[in-house]
Design an enzyme around this catalytic site. Sequence first.
Site, PDB file in Angstrom:
ATOM      1  N   GLY A 212       0.851  -1.183   0.000  1.00 22.73           N
ATOM      2  CA  GLY A 212       0.000   0.000   0.000  1.00 22.73           C
ATOM      3  C   GLY A 212       0.887   1.232   0.000  1.00 22.73           C
ATOM      4  CB  THR A 213       1.430   3.869  -2.116  1.00 22.66           C
ATOM      5  OG1 THR A 213       0.162   3.874  -2.802  1.00 22.66           O
ATOM      6  CG2 THR A 213       2.319   2.854  -2.794  1.00 22.66           C
ATOM      7  CB  THR A 214       0.095   8.135  -0.946  1.00 27.40           C
ATOM      8  OG1 THR A 214       1.123   7.864  -1.904  1.00 27.40           O
ATOM      9  CG2 THR A 214       0.315   9.497  -0.354  1.00 27.40           C
TER      10      THR A 214
ATOM     11  CB  ALA B 211       3.525   3.390  -5.995  1.00 20.91           C
TER      12      ALA B 211
END
EC number: 3.4.25.1
Length: 281
Positions: free
Chosen positions: A53-55, A228
């Site tokens: 998972g990113t931001t 991403a």
Amino acid sequence: MEANTRSTGRLPAAFLTPGSSSFMDFLSEHQPELLPGKRQLPPVQGVIEAPHGTTIVAVTFPGGVVLAGDRRATMGNVIAQRDIEKVFPADEYSAVGIAGTAGLAVEMVKLFQLELEHFEKVEGAQLSLEGKANRLSTMIRSNLGMAMQGLAVVPLFAGFDVDRDKGRIFSYDVTGGRSEEQGYAATGSGSIFARGAMKKLFRGDLSEAEATTLVVQALYDAADDDSATGGPDVARRIYPIVTVITEDGFRRLTEEESSEVARSILERRLEQPDGPRAALL
């Protein structure tokens, strides 16, 4: 530690013996292999490929805090999932946004939710927001062994402090180090771009509606520069998860509400694609 339902049906002694109000301490004593950090991974060469998972972004406003996340999970250069959920309620007055190895992060959040619920049932009172942040720090630290093998979890924790009557944000590193952020914060691969957007748009007197617009704007800017991070996907009707925590508790914006915010930002970008310096709130 399992109940013996074939005989008396009674719970084992471990469940009936007074002990710590920490569920993690309980597991550590009776079944430590169930804790994520206690598992033994097989020897591997290189970094383990797993969805990440990113931001995640968070912004405070007078009376509360907004925590939001994009919906994309990546695995190397591949989009592993387009509609992953990265923001979860921890309890009535706090929430966690996850960045890092998705599977471990979700498991850690579930354990954290259970930890807070266990404390409340044993002690008859909720942990302070500071105490919740410290408990999460301990859980992240226990995952350090896996983090060294590339399976890191770096969440963002936010909540409404009923003692101080305001929203607060806590960020972490892979070792469990905890820092309280002032005004706004971001974590994940697109955090540097999201933080830049929030730095320009943040004000101390934001309304709740303006704060929700700001976090979606920050995620949009992050997605513009970080592959991403997934921006609002109108074609698939996938929009950021936006949550608000105030004295009334945790609330997640409905899909209609979050889509309305996202569409308003997209419309303004279509009118002025270069990103006007005028306030977008």
